[in-house]
Design an enzyme around this catalytic site. Structure first.
Site, mmCIF file in Angstrom:
data_model
loop_
_atom_site.group_PDB
_atom_site.id
_atom_site.type_symbol
_atom_site.label_atom_id
_atom_site.label_comp_id
_atom_site.label_asym_id
_atom_site.label_seq_id
_atom_site.Cartn_x
_atom_site.Cartn_y
_atom_site.Cartn_z
ATOM 1 C CG ASP A 178 -1.719 1.243 1.381
ATOM 2 O OD1 ASP A 178 -1.726 2.065 0.461
ATOM 3 O OD2 ASP A 178 -2.358 1.397 2.445
ATOM 4 C CD GLU A 211 -3.874 7.528 0.175
ATOM 5 O OE1 GLU A 211 -5.107 7.297 0.185
ATOM 6 O OE2 GLU A 211 -3.082 6.984 0.990
ATOM 7 C CG HIS A 321 -2.196 1.021 6.895
ATOM 8 N ND1 HIS A 321 -2.677 2.230 7.342
ATOM 9 C CD2 HIS A 321 -2.086 1.137 5.550
ATOM 10 C CE1 HIS A 321 -2.862 3.036 6.306
ATOM 11 N NE2 HIS A 321 -2.520 2.389 5.204
HETATM 12 ZN ZN LIG Z 1 -3.055 3.528 0.020
#
Ligand SMILES: [Zn+2]
Length: 355
Positions: A178, A211, A321
């Site tokens: 991510d 982001e 995450h």
């Molecule tokens: Zn992301």
């Protein structure tokens, strides 16, 4: 599975440290890869990298993936040489105690560990408690503040000390998939479209920054690029592990193809064209409903200037995450194939107005 050259590019990108605000090492990897193919490369003051392939009069199409990752930042050093830190983005404080970390300093990588009191020394009543992030500390082996300050500075970014590995059945694991796998996918699409002789559409692939701290790079790069169409490639929660409830998200399985979102954040004409392209090319896809703003760059991009036709292509990801994010290589390949076919099929007069 990805061919070796692509796997190595992804590995290099994922392992380049790039917590939000400190993305330069990841952007360098992308620039090295794409600059030789591009008609134009631009980096804005935020650090967004915009790589352009001229079109033949068609709509301006932006593909975006964010190259920043979550991490930590050095905030306070005790006289004894322990380092207290804050989170960059949404870090789960359950995960960090007892982990190895890298501090990215002007002197290079300084290895460290996040200390944790031995289980024997924790009161029974406290054993189930989460240790607040601001109570956690890093030990780099130094015995004083002076020794630490000779190596690192306040504000240095920190990442978990793990890289990309292959597991079984074409699944891979790493920190920071991510969303560096998103900037990987848009980079690969760029190369494929270039190899096919370019498109009618002008293609701008953007590796966005910041982001994870509020869609900041997507906001400014959207304004700068001023696209007609923007497709964001992001990770999306897989709901195929025993502890995740698919109610409220939808059925999302790793290895069953990329995920197209529907909802207010998504232009319906664009959505339908993507679904049709997947059918024609026999690419497996999954669909989820998102009845609100998505928490992705697709949100800021849709609201750019007078409005942009946006779509969100998700790659199913387990354990988002964490330092052990997991996805399927086949989903990456299917996403590259779908977006390449989509970019190549868009004609000069294609409208995205939903009437
Ligand atoms: Zn992301």
């Amino acid at each position: 599975m990805l061919p070796d050259s692509e796997f190595n590019f992804l590995k290099q990108l994922v392992e380049a440290p790039s917590p939000s605000g400190f993305e330069t090492p990841a952007q360098r990897v992308i620039k090295e890869n794409l600059a030789p193919l591009a008609d134009h490369v631009k980096i804005d003051v935020m650090g967004n990298m915009m790589v352009r392939l001229d079109g033949r009069g068609g709509p301006r199409m932006m593909l975006a993936g964010h190259c920043d990752e979550i991490g930590f930042m050095v905030q306070y050093i005790t006289d004894e040489g322990f380092i207290y830190f804050g989170a960059i983005g949404g870090v789960d404080p359950h995960l960090s105690p007892g982990q190895r970390i890298d501090i990215h300093s002007a002197n290079g990588v300084i290895k460290g560990i996040i200390g944790k009191k031995a289980i024997h020394l924790i009161e029974v009543k406290d054993r189930d408690k989460v240790i607040a992030l601001k109570e956690q500390y890093i030990d780099i082996g130094c015995g004083s503040r002076e020794e630490v300050e000779a190596l690192i500075q306040i504000g240095d970014p920190i990442t978990f000390s793990v890289g990309l590995e292959r597991l079984q059945q074409g699944r891979i694991t790493s920190r920071a998939l991510d969303d560096k796998m998103g900037s990987f996918i848009v980079s690969r699409v760029f190369a494929e479209v270039k190899n096919a002789g370019g498109a009618t559409s002008e293609l701008v692939c953007v590796s966005t920054v910041q982001e994870e701290v509020g869609l900041r790079g997507g906001t400014t790069s959207g304004y700068g690029v001023d696209p007609d169409v923007a497709i964001v490639v992001e990770v999306t929660h897989a709901t195929d592990t025993p502890d995740v409830d698919p109610k409220g998200i939808g059925r999302v399985e790793v290895g069953k193809g990329p995920v197209l979102a529907r909802g207010a954040n998504i232009n319906p004409v664009l959505f339908n064209l993507l679904v049709e392209t997947a059918k024609q090319e026999e690419i497996p896809i999954q669909i989820i409903g998102v009845p609100r703003a998505t928490g992705t760059d697709a949100n800021s991009l849709q609201l750019t200037r007078g409005g942009v036709a946006t779509a969100l292509l998700g790659i199913p990801l387990r354990y988002m995450h964490t330092p052990v994010e997991l996805l399927a290589e086949s989903d990456l390949q299917a996403a590259i194939k779908l977006l390449t076919a989509f970019v190549l099929r868009i004609e000069k007069d294609q409208s995205f107005i939903p009437l």
